[in-house]
Scaffold this motif. Structure first.
Motif, mmCIF file in Angstrom:
data_model
loop_
_atom_site.group_PDB
_atom_site.id
_atom_site.type_symbol
_atom_site.label_atom_id
_atom_site.label_comp_id
_atom_site.label_asym_id
_atom_site.label_seq_id
_atom_site.Cartn_x
_atom_site.Cartn_y
_atom_site.Cartn_z
ATOM 1 N N VAL A 80 -44.875 9.133 3.043
ATOM 2 C CA VAL A 80 -43.716 9.864 2.532
ATOM 3 C C VAL A 80 -42.438 9.150 2.971
ATOM 4 C CG1 VAL A 80 -42.535 12.092 2.407
ATOM 5 C CG2 VAL A 80 -45.016 12.015 2.792
ATOM 6 N N VAL A 81 -41.543 8.918 2.022
ATOM 7 C CA VAL A 81 -40.225 8.339 2.305
ATOM 8 C C VAL A 81 -39.178 9.418 2.090
ATOM 9 C CG1 VAL A 81 -38.482 6.692 1.498
ATOM 10 C CG2 VAL A 81 -40.870 5.977 1.718
ATOM 11 N N ASN A 82 -38.229 9.496 3.015
ATOM 12 C CA ASN A 82 -37.137 10.465 2.906
ATOM 13 C C ASN A 82 -35.828 9.710 3.171
ATOM 14 O OD1 ASN A 82 -35.698 12.893 2.782
ATOM 15 N ND2 ASN A 82 -35.999 13.326 4.957
ATOM 16 N N TYR A 83 -35.256 9.165 2.095
ATOM 17 C CA TYR A 83 -34.078 8.294 2.193
ATOM 18 C C TYR A 83 -32.809 9.082 1.883
ATOM 19 C CZ TYR A 83 -31.095 4.178 1.663
ATOM 20 O OH TYR A 83 -30.098 3.247 1.817
ATOM 21 N N SER A 117 -50.156 7.355 -11.260
ATOM 22 C CA SER A 117 -50.744 8.593 -10.725
ATOM 23 C C SER A 117 -50.783 8.603 -9.206
ATOM 24 C CB SER A 117 -52.153 8.792 -11.276
ATOM 25 O OG SER A 117 -52.990 7.691 -10.955
ATOM 26 N N ASP A 118 -50.622 7.429 -8.577
ATOM 27 C CA ASP A 118 -50.606 7.383 -7.114
ATOM 28 C C ASP A 118 -49.275 7.849 -6.541
ATOM 29 O OD1 ASP A 118 -53.235 6.406 -6.694
ATOM 30 O OD2 ASP A 118 -52.588 4.395 -7.270
ATOM 31 N N VAL A 119 -48.236 7.889 -7.375
ATOM 32 C CA VAL A 119 -46.943 8.433 -6.939
ATOM 33 C C VAL A 119 -46.988 9.931 -7.222
ATOM 34 C CG1 VAL A 119 -44.443 8.347 -7.202
ATOM 35 C CG2 VAL A 119 -45.805 6.257 -7.492
ATOM 36 N N VAL A 120 -47.289 10.699 -6.183
ATOM 37 C CA VAL A 120 -47.520 12.133 -6.386
ATOM 38 C C VAL A 120 -46.220 12.941 -6.379
ATOM 39 C CG1 VAL A 120 -49.865 12.054 -5.517
ATOM 40 C CG2 VAL A 120 -47.996 12.421 -3.910
ATOM 41 N N LEU A 121 -45.147 12.347 -5.881
ATOM 42 C CA LEU A 121 -43.849 13.026 -5.900
ATOM 43 C C LEU A 121 -42.732 12.009 -5.789
ATOM 44 C CD1 LEU A 121 -42.088 15.629 -5.784
ATOM 45 C CD2 LEU A 121 -42.265 15.496 -3.303
ATOM 46 N N ALA A 122 -41.722 12.160 -6.617
ATOM 47 C CA ALA A 122 -40.483 11.394 -6.506
ATOM 48 C C ALA A 122 -39.373 12.311 -6.980
ATOM 49 C CB ALA A 122 -40.530 10.125 -7.356
ATOM 50 N N GLY A 123 -38.411 12.581 -6.116
ATOM 51 C CA GLY A 123 -37.362 13.504 -6.517
ATOM 52 C C GLY A 123 -36.188 13.504 -5.581
ATOM 53 N N VAL A 124 -35.170 14.257 -5.961
ATOM 54 C CA VAL A 124 -33.924 14.321 -5.206
ATOM 55 C C VAL A 124 -33.782 15.680 -4.546
ATOM 56 C CG1 VAL A 124 -31.414 14.140 -5.331
ATOM 57 C CG2 VAL A 124 -32.844 12.691 -6.797
ATOM 58 N N ASP A 125 -33.601 15.662 -3.241
ATOM 59 C CA ASP A 125 -33.314 16.866 -2.459
ATOM 60 C C ASP A 125 -31.807 16.855 -2.213
ATOM 61 O OD1 ASP A 125 -33.031 18.863 -0.611
ATOM 62 O OD2 ASP A 125 -34.269 17.950 0.941
ATOM 63 N N GLY A 155 -49.638 -6.944 -0.399
ATOM 64 C CA GLY A 155 -49.839 -5.515 -0.166
ATOM 65 C C GLY A 155 -48.836 -4.891 0.777
ATOM 66 N N ASN A 156 -47.897 -5.704 1.291
ATOM 67 C CA ASN A 156 -46.927 -5.175 2.261
ATOM 68 C C ASN A 156 -45.677 -4.567 1.627
ATOM 69 O OD1 ASN A 156 -47.724 -7.922 4.424
ATOM 70 N ND2 ASN A 156 -48.437 -5.815 4.608
ATOM 71 N N THR A 157 -45.468 -4.787 0.333
ATOM 72 C CA THR A 157 -44.264 -4.271 -0.326
ATOM 73 C C THR A 157 -44.635 -3.478 -1.575
ATOM 74 O OG1 THR A 157 -42.900 -6.112 0.467
ATOM 75 C CG2 THR A 157 -42.069 -4.877 -1.422
ATOM 76 N N LEU A 158 -44.044 -2.294 -1.698
ATOM 77 C CA LEU A 158 -44.260 -1.429 -2.855
ATOM 78 C C LEU A 158 -42.919 -1.165 -3.522
ATOM 79 C CD1 LEU A 158 -46.000 0.558 -4.571
ATOM 80 C CD2 LEU A 158 -45.451 2.313 -2.860
ATOM 81 N N ARG A 159 -42.856 -1.380 -4.839
ATOM 82 C CA ARG A 159 -41.639 -1.112 -5.611
ATOM 83 C C ARG A 159 -41.975 -0.098 -6.697
ATOM 84 N NH1 ARG A 159 -36.663 -3.465 -7.070
ATOM 85 N NH2 ARG A 159 -36.086 -3.206 -9.261
ATOM 86 N N ILE A 160 -41.156 0.936 -6.794
ATOM 87 C CA ILE A 160 -41.354 1.972 -7.801
ATOM 88 C C ILE A 160 -40.098 2.012 -8.664
ATOM 89 C CG2 ILE A 160 -41.820 4.414 -8.223
ATOM 90 C CD1 ILE A 160 -43.041 4.510 -5.383
ATOM 91 N N GLU A 161 -40.272 1.864 -9.987
ATOM 92 C CA GLU A 161 -39.143 1.834 -10.916
ATOM 93 C C GLU A 161 -39.122 3.107 -11.762
ATOM 94 O OE1 GLU A 161 -39.856 -1.797 -13.006
ATOM 95 O OE2 GLU A 161 -38.957 -3.020 -11.422
ATOM 96 N N VAL A 175 -36.764 11.667 -1.983
ATOM 97 C CA VAL A 175 -38.077 11.874 -1.369
ATOM 98 C C VAL A 175 -39.156 11.304 -2.285
ATOM 99 C CG1 VAL A 175 -39.708 13.574 -0.472
ATOM 100 C CG2 VAL A 175 -37.240 13.966 -0.239
ATOM 101 N N VAL A 176 -40.002 10.438 -1.746
ATOM 102 C CA VAL A 176 -41.070 9.821 -2.520
ATOM 103 C C VAL A 176 -42.366 9.895 -1.724
ATOM 104 C CG1 VAL A 176 -41.883 7.716 -3.665
ATOM 105 C CG2 VAL A 176 -39.432 8.228 -3.597
ATOM 106 N N LYS A 177 -43.430 10.371 -2.384
ATOM 107 C CA LYS A 177 -44.763 10.426 -1.781
ATOM 108 C C LYS A 177 -45.721 9.607 -2.631
ATOM 109 C CE LYS A 177 -44.496 15.156 0.112
ATOM 110 N NZ LYS A 177 -45.201 16.467 0.147
ATOM 111 N N TYR A 178 -46.515 8.765 -1.985
ATOM 112 C CA TYR A 178 -47.502 7.976 -2.720
ATOM 113 C C TYR A 178 -48.808 7.936 -1.921
ATOM 114 C CZ TYR A 178 -44.898 4.726 0.264
ATOM 115 O OH TYR A 178 -44.219 4.155 1.317
#
Length: 209
Positions: A80-83, A117-125, A155-161, A175-178
């Motif tokens: 989980v990322v919370n930026y 489908s591996d990105v189970v959540l991406a959104g703005v809080d 495998g060390n870097t993941l980019r989601i567009e 917030v992004v969950k993968y």
């Protein structure tokens, strides 16, 4: 032959102009560095505020940039990322285009995160209370020849567009969950998260034995 040289007055004037231009360039660079330092400090101030215990961002991780749902060594789990977007961030007021998560070389392995489908959540809080107000999960880029989930650096870097129109404002948390991320061995690992290729923040992925 009548040869003419640049007069001393013109020569001095040109030197002064060049000096002023160089000074301006250095000043702009210094301001940008100062802004970057301020941005990181302001992000720290914002993330010091605790979440309210909502499901998306639990209190235990309110100030963390990244964490593993299962923090066991070698576990395949959800990260989980919370930026948080700082008040003076260059990306504040812009649309969400991408997020890049770069793990330390040879640490966590994102090779399994290779489908939308591996990105189970991406959104703005938008108020950082732990609840997503604008869900962008369905707007992860899709369709051939490739989708918006890109793994690189062994495998060390993941980019989601993203393809949707989600504006990021100062104080927002992205917030992004993968799922299908593989933890490294026990230890603390540096992770850099970059939003829109413009701004980034560094955190620590903590893995237990």
């Amino acid at each position: 032959m009548d040869e003419r040289a640049i007069s001393p007055v013109i020569g001095v004037t040109l030197m002064v102009v060049v000096t002023l231009l160089l000074a301006s360039m250095f000043a702009v660079g210094a301001v940008n560095l100062a802004d970057f330092g301020m941005e990181r400090e302001m992000v720290g101030d914002l993330t010091d505020e605790s979440a309210d215990g909502a499901e998306d961002v639990p209190d235990a991780h309110a100030s963390a940039l990244i964490w593993a749902v299962d923090d066991g060594a070698g576990a395949t789990t959800t990260h989980v990322v919370n930026y948080t977007i700082a008040s003076d961030s260059d990306t504040a007021g812009n649309s969400l285009n991408s997020i890049t998560i770069a793990y330390a070389d040879g640490s966590a392995d994102m090779s399994g995160v290779d489908e939308r489908s591996d990105v189970v959540l991406a959104g703005v809080d938008s108020d950082r209370d732990g609840t997503i107000e604008a869900d962008a999960t369905s707007d992860v880029e899709c369709c051939p020849p490739g989708d918006g989930v890109i793994v690189s650096d062994g495998g060390n870097t993941l980019r989601i567009e993203f393809s949707g129109n989600y504006n990021l404002e100062a104080g927002d948390a992205l917030v992004v969950k993968y799922q299908s991320a593989t933890n490294p061995s026990a230890g603390d690992y540096g992770v850099t998260v970059t939003v829109n290729g413009d701004v980034d923040d560094t955190g620590t992925l903590e893995i237990e034995a």
